[in-house]
Every structure is written in C-alpha cells, then in structure tokens.
Write a protein that holds these residues in place. Structure first.
Motif, PDB file in Angstrom:
ATOM      1  N   THR A 198      -5.710   7.065  20.467  1.00  0.00           N
ATOM      2  CA  THR A 198      -4.471   6.623  21.115  1.00  0.00           C
ATOM      3  C   THR A 198      -3.440   7.741  21.145  1.00  0.00           C
ATOM      4  N   LEU A 199      -3.263   8.425  20.036  1.00  0.00           N
ATOM      5  CA  LEU A 199      -2.284   9.510  19.967  1.00  0.00           C
ATOM      6  C   LEU A 199      -2.663  10.659  20.910  1.00  0.00           C
ATOM      7  N   GLY A 200      -3.942  10.994  20.936  1.00  0.00           N
ATOM      8  CA  GLY A 200      -4.391  12.063  21.829  1.00  0.00           C
ATOM      9  C   GLY A 200      -4.171  11.714  23.282  1.00  0.00           C
ATOM     10  N   LEU A 201      -4.517  10.470  23.651  1.00  0.00           N
ATOM     11  CA  LEU A 201      -4.364  10.049  25.031  1.00  0.00           C
ATOM     12  C   LEU A 201      -2.896   9.958  25.426  1.00  0.00           C
ATOM     13  N   LEU A 202      -2.073   9.467  24.522  1.00  0.00           N
ATOM     14  CA  LEU A 202      -0.643   9.356  24.803  1.00  0.00           C
ATOM     15  C   LEU A 202      -0.031  10.740  25.026  1.00  0.00           C
ATOM     16  N   ALA A 203      -0.350  11.686  24.157  1.00  0.00           N
ATOM     17  CA  ALA A 203       0.235  13.024  24.249  1.00  0.00           C
ATOM     18  C   ALA A 203      -0.134  13.708  25.561  1.00  0.00           C
ATOM     19  N   SER A 204      -1.408  13.651  25.934  1.00  0.00           N
ATOM     20  CA  SER A 204      -1.831  14.361  27.145  1.00  0.00           C
ATOM     21  C   SER A 204      -1.428  13.627  28.419  1.00  0.00           C
ATOM     22  N   SER A 205      -1.399  12.293  28.410  1.00  0.00           N
ATOM     23  CA  SER A 205      -1.001  11.535  29.601  1.00  0.00           C
ATOM     24  C   SER A 205       0.468  11.746  29.916  1.00  0.00           C
ATOM     25  N   LEU A 206       1.311  11.723  28.888  1.00  0.00           N
ATOM     26  CA  LEU A 206       2.735  11.893  29.128  1.00  0.00           C
ATOM     27  C   LEU A 206       3.080  13.323  29.548  1.00  0.00           C
ATOM     28  N   ALA A 207       2.150  14.250  29.344  1.00  0.00           N
ATOM     29  CA  ALA A 207       2.359  15.632  29.793  1.00  0.00           C
ATOM     30  C   ALA A 207       1.834  15.847  31.204  1.00  0.00           C
ATOM     31  N   ALA A 208       1.439  14.758  31.893  1.00  0.00           N
ATOM     32  CA  ALA A 208       0.801  14.881  33.207  1.00  0.00           C
ATOM     33  C   ALA A 208       1.674  15.610  34.214  1.00  0.00           C
ATOM     34  N   GLU A 209       2.976  15.284  34.245  1.00  0.00           N
ATOM     35  CA  GLU A 209       3.862  15.929  35.217  1.00  0.00           C
ATOM     36  C   GLU A 209       3.947  17.425  34.955  1.00  0.00           C
ATOM     37  N   ARG A 210       4.151  17.812  33.696  1.00  0.00           N
ATOM     38  CA  ARG A 210       4.266  19.224  33.360  1.00  0.00           C
ATOM     39  C   ARG A 210       2.961  19.966  33.647  1.00  0.00           C
ATOM     40  N   LEU A 211       1.839  19.347  33.321  1.00  0.00           N
ATOM     41  CA  LEU A 211       0.545  19.983  33.567  1.00  0.00           C
ATOM     42  C   LEU A 211       0.278  20.135  35.056  1.00  0.00           C
ATOM     43  N   SER A 212       0.703  19.132  35.856  1.00  0.00           N
ATOM     44  CA  SER A 212       0.454  19.187  37.296  1.00  0.00           C
ATOM     45  C   SER A 212       1.209  20.325  37.965  1.00  0.00           C
ATOM     46  N   LYS A 213       2.292  20.802  37.337  1.00  0.00           N
ATOM     47  CA  LYS A 213       3.065  21.909  37.884  1.00  0.00           C
ATOM     48  C   LYS A 213       2.429  23.258  37.549  1.00  0.00           C
ATOM     49  N   ARG A 214       1.586  23.289  36.538  1.00  0.00           N
ATOM     50  CA  ARG A 214       1.055  24.567  36.047  1.00  0.00           C
ATOM     51  C   ARG A 214      -0.422  24.782  36.367  1.00  0.00           C
ATOM     52  N   ARG A 215      -1.163  23.707  36.479  1.00  0.00           N
ATOM     53  CA  ARG A 215      -2.601  23.832  36.674  1.00  0.00           C
ATOM     54  C   ARG A 215      -3.054  22.986  37.859  1.00  0.00           C
ATOM     55  N   SER A 216      -4.126  23.423  38.499  1.00  0.00           N
ATOM     56  CA  SER A 216      -4.676  22.653  39.614  1.00  0.00           C
ATOM     57  C   SER A 216      -5.342  21.388  39.086  1.00  0.00           C
ATOM     58  N   GLN A 217      -5.479  20.409  39.967  1.00  0.00           N
ATOM     59  CA  GLN A 217      -6.095  19.147  39.553  1.00  0.00           C
ATOM     60  C   GLN A 217      -7.552  19.347  39.139  1.00  0.00           C
ATOM     61  N   ARG A 218      -8.252  20.241  39.821  1.00  0.00           N
ATOM     62  CA  ARG A 218      -9.642  20.550  39.460  1.00  0.00           C
ATOM     63  C   ARG A 218      -9.729  21.072  38.031  1.00  0.00           C
ATOM     64  N   THR A 219      -8.836  22.001  37.686  1.00  0.00           N
ATOM     65  CA  THR A 219      -8.836  22.580  36.338  1.00  0.00           C
ATOM     66  C   THR A 219      -8.566  21.511  35.284  1.00  0.00           C
ATOM     67  N   LEU A 220      -7.622  20.621  35.567  1.00  0.00           N
ATOM     68  CA  LEU A 220      -7.276  19.578  34.597  1.00  0.00           C
ATOM     69  C   LEU A 220      -8.440  18.615  34.376  1.00  0.00           C
ATOM     70  N   VAL A 221      -9.117  18.226  35.460  1.00  0.00           N
ATOM     71  CA  VAL A 221     -10.234  17.292  35.314  1.00  0.00           C
ATOM     72  C   VAL A 221     -11.374  17.936  34.540  1.00  0.00           C
ATOM     73  N   MET A 222     -11.680  19.192  34.855  1.00  0.00           N
ATOM     74  CA  MET A 222     -12.754  19.887  34.133  1.00  0.00           C
ATOM     75  C   MET A 222     -12.409  20.037  32.655  1.00  0.00           C
ATOM     76  N   THR A 223     -11.165  20.402  32.362  1.00  0.00           N
ATOM     77  CA  THR A 223     -10.742  20.538  30.964  1.00  0.00           C
ATOM     78  C   THR A 223     -10.887  19.213  30.226  1.00  0.00           C
ATOM     79  N   GLY A 224     -10.520  18.132  30.890  1.00  0.00           N
ATOM     80  CA  GLY A 224     -10.639  16.810  30.272  1.00  0.00           C
ATOM     81  C   GLY A 224     -12.061  16.469  29.894  1.00  0.00           C
ATOM     82  N   PHE A 225     -13.000  16.791  30.774  1.00  0.00           N
ATOM     83  CA  PHE A 225     -14.401  16.483  30.468  1.00  0.00           C
ATOM     84  C   PHE A 225     -14.932  17.359  29.333  1.00  0.00           C
TER      85      PHE A 225
END
Length: 464
Positions: A317-344
């Motif tokens: 829960t803590l891991g998912l909360l931390a990374s989900s709430l950072a979605a806006e900041r991450l979307s400004k810095r990394r491409s969606q492809r990079t984020l999905v691959m990193t997640g997997f």
C-alpha cells in the motif's frame, strides 16, 4: 459539438467531482481485495470452503469484466452521471445484502452479482469524465494519478482495512463500510455535470452484449475448473473462444450493414492502444493475483488472522501510494513508455524477492520488501497505461474505449485471482505458493515486452 457549447465542470467544483470519481474507484478496488483476508472467517461463518469464497471473489471480478463494455456503451445513451449514480445505488444494495447474508448463495448474489453490475455501470463514467474534464496530458495525468492511486490503495490496502474491520467487529461490517462510502460518493456527486449530453436515440447491441458476456464467463470459469476436471476446463475454454468468435463475427456483420455494434473493431486498429490494453490487463492480473496468493497462503498455511495478514500488505500500500501520487511529476520528466517498463521491472523483481525471501524465512516481515517493490511498480505504471489508451481516441469514442479499457483491466483481475486460486487450491503448500508466484512473474515479463513495444515518444520535458 464545439467546446463553447459543451458544459464544463467549473474549476472550483472539479475537485469535488474528482474526489467522487477517485472514491468510486477506491471502493470498487477495495471490494475486489478485502475479502482475501476474510477467507477463513467467511468460510466458517457461512459453513463453506476456501474454494467457495474464491468463487465469490472471482465471480465479482468476472461480472465486472463481462459487463464493463456494455456499461461503457450505455453511458452514451443515458449519460455519464445517470449511469454513475445508478451503479452506486445497485452497488450499495448489494453491499447491504452481503452484510446480512445467511449463506454463500446470498453472498454471491450481493457481492458477485449486484456489486459487480453496479461497478460495471459506475466505473466507465469515472474514466470518461476524467478524460473529458482534463483535456491536456499533464492535468489528465494528475487526475488519473489521483484516481489510480485511490484504486490501487483500495486493492492494496483492502486486506489491511478488511482485516481491521473483521477483527474489531465482523466481516459483515466491511460491507456496511462499503455502503457508507457509497453514500459519501453520492453526496460529492451532487454538483457533477455531464461534459457531453446523452443521446437517447443511440442504439444498443443487446445480442452483442450477451455474446461478449457469455464468452468471457466461459473462459474464466474454465480456468477455475482446472483443478477439478481437465476436460471440463478445456471444454469451457473452447466454448468461450467459440462464443467470442461468434461475437466478433456479429460485430463485422453489424458494421457491414451500417448498424452500430456493441464494440467497433476499429478500436483494435490502433497499435498503441492495443499494447496499452495488454499492459493494463497484466498490471491488474499481477495486483490481484499476488494479493490473493499471499493472503491465502498466510492465512491457510501460516495460520495468520485477518489483521496480521492485512498489516503485512501495508508495504504494498505504501509503495503504491508513493508512486501513484508522484504520477504528475513523473509524467513531466519521463515518457509513458519508460514509466510502464520501469513499473514492470519493479513488479517482477518484487515477485522474485517474494519467492526468495519468504521461502527462506519464517518471519512475516520477509514479505515486506517484495510487496513494497510490487506496490511501487504498479503505482508507477497504472496511470500512464490508462493515459496511453484513453488518449488514443477522440471524445466521441470515450464511451467505447473506456468500457473496453475497464473490461480488459477487470478481466486481468479475474484471471489473476482465478489462476492463482486454481494453483493454490490444488495444494495449499509452500510449493504451490511458489508456483503461483512464478506464473505471475512470467505473465509480468509478457507485460514488460508489450510495454517495450510502445512508441518511443520523447520525455515531456525534453527539448524539441
């Protein structure tokens, strides 16, 4: 319709609407995972078995997956807000019925059927409204980040919240909790406006809805039958494939005759969207499959109670909360492809750690590092995967693609629970636990490959 003619939610009211949408996703995800820690309590109270409770959980996820496409289509005809509120009411009735269930049959009616139908009606409007109210990529990423964060927390924290309620009061009180949250959502939805007007004259392909639902039901039922009869499993799977083939044949015939089918085949002609749908399916398969596997193993093999099991899931829960709430900041810095691959990569690594550490240690906190990584990985990729799919189509097709997207995601949840449950029920031992996680890890690698095939778009912050 021009933008000036379309009613938009005022800025000050949009936050309240977003809260309602996010809470709706939270409670539906919560319903899919909180029963995992109630397996022993429900089976003893209702005089049923672990497999009986697994069937109730899986049927709930299956009903959502089977009806999500028709649910998305109905939003065009009756309006997003009307479908949203109707789904909330049906869901609340199902939750209250579960709270007083005298046996497994009534529990399945309330949880699996009514809550499943309610979810299929209310979830497509959540993503349609978020797409229409937040037109640019960054603000949409923020909205999807909030929605997916609450959804992921509902799924990951469901075991903890359900465990606390079950231990302090009763498993029945968990369903009363769901009804109370629904009441809050209804209050928050009072100011909600439909960005697009409904079209009562819009046709609805009833025959297609029946065929798609039956085909999906047969396939998941076939997976559930694997531990009972191999021939029955093969028969159900073959039947499901044939019915879905009939469904797509019907779709082609409807389109050729100029009529509007339940699901246009043109939705599958966008390669980026197709790959995004694969990643969505695998993400929810990993989330629900891992949740069911670990929860069932801890309770049945290790003998942990509901609250002990729920506490262990706090790491996810803590891991998912931390990374989900950072979605806006991450979307400004990394491409969606990079984020999905990193997640997997993170999620598959978390599964590997679960297998290695949990088998080598009897300490319950040995599960924490793996669950934390899985939570971080899922939180990183849930939002960009949804964004990839929803942003691939114009506003007038949001009803169709939202229903398809949510159906694919919930089908992944059904597959995750069905596959993991089938392996575990065949022998609830350390070996079966490891096999279930190995299967989930292999599917995660498939998701990683699909993510790697997404277009290589530049990071949002990169210079042109």
């Amino acid at each position: 319709m021009a933008d000036t003619d379309r009613p938009r939610e005022p800025g000050r009211g949009r936050g309240t609407v977003l809260a309602a949408l996010a809470l709706a996703q939270f409670i539906c995800s919560f319903a899919g995972s909180n029963m995992n820690v109630m397996i022993n309590d429900i089976s003893e109270d209702l005089d049923t078995t672990v497999q009986g409770v697994q069937v109730a959980i899986t049927v709930f996820l299956l009903v959502m997956a089977a009806l999500m496409i028709p649910g998305g289509k109905l939003t065009d005809r009756y309006g997003r807000k009307r479908c949203f509120l109707t789904g909330l009411v049906v869901y609340a009735v199902g939750a209250l019925l579960c709270a007083v269930a005298p046996g497994l049959g009534v529990l399945i009616l309330g949880n699996s059927i009514l809550e499943g139908i309610g979810t299929a009606l209310l979830i497509p409007p959540v993503y349609i409204l978020a797409t229409l109210l937040y037109p640019d990529l960054v603000s949409r990423a923020r909205a999807f980040g909030v929605i997916m964060a609450l959804g992921g927390i509902g799924a990951a924290a469901g075991p903890l919240i359900g465990g606390l309620i079950t231990t302090a009061i009763s498993w029945r009180a968990a369903f009363v909790f769901q009804a109370l949250v629904i009441a809050v959502i209804v209050v928050l939805s009072r100011r909600m406006q439909d960005p697009l007007p409904p079209d009562p004259a819009r046709s609805f392909d009833t025959g297609g809805a029946v065929l798609s639902a039956v085909g999906l039901v047969l396939i998941v039922t076939g997976i559930l039958a694997a531990d009972d009869n191999v021939w029955l499993m093969l028969g159900l799977l073959a039947g499901g494939v044939l019915v879905l083939g009939w469904f797509f044949h019907r779709v082609r015939a409807e389109e050729a005759s100029g009529r509007e089918p339940l699901l246009s085949l043109s939705l599958f002609r966008v390669r980026t969207s197709n790959l995004g749908l694969v990643t969505q399916n695998v993400q929810w398969l990993l989330l629900m499959g891992t949740s069911f596997t670990v929860a069932a193993y801890l309770q049945v093999v290790r003998g942990y109670d509901a609250i002990e099991t729920g506490v262990i899931f706090t790491a996810a829960t803590l891991g998912l909360l931390a990374s989900s709430l950072a979605a806006e900041r991450l979307s400004k810095r990394r491409s969606q492809r990079t984020l999905v691959m990193t997640g997997f990569v993170l999620s598959v690594g978390g599964i590997a750690i679960l297998i290695a550490l949990a088998s080598a240690s009897t300490n319950p906190w040995a599960y924490a590092p793996g669950l934390l990584l899985i939570g971080l990985g899922l939180g990183v990729m849930l939002t960009p995967s949804v964004n990839v799919v929803q942003s691939s189509f114009p506003e007038e097709r949001q009803g169709e693609i939202s229903g398809l997207s949510r159906s694919v995601s919930n089908l992944g949840s059904s597959f995750g629970t069905a596959v993991a449950g089938t392996i575990l029920v065949s022998g609830l031992t350390s070996g079966a636990y490891a096999v279930a996680l190995l299967v989930l890890g292999a599917v995660g690698i498939v998701g990683l490959v699909a993510a790697g095939l997404l277009p290589r778009e530049p990071a949002p912050g990169a210079a042109p």
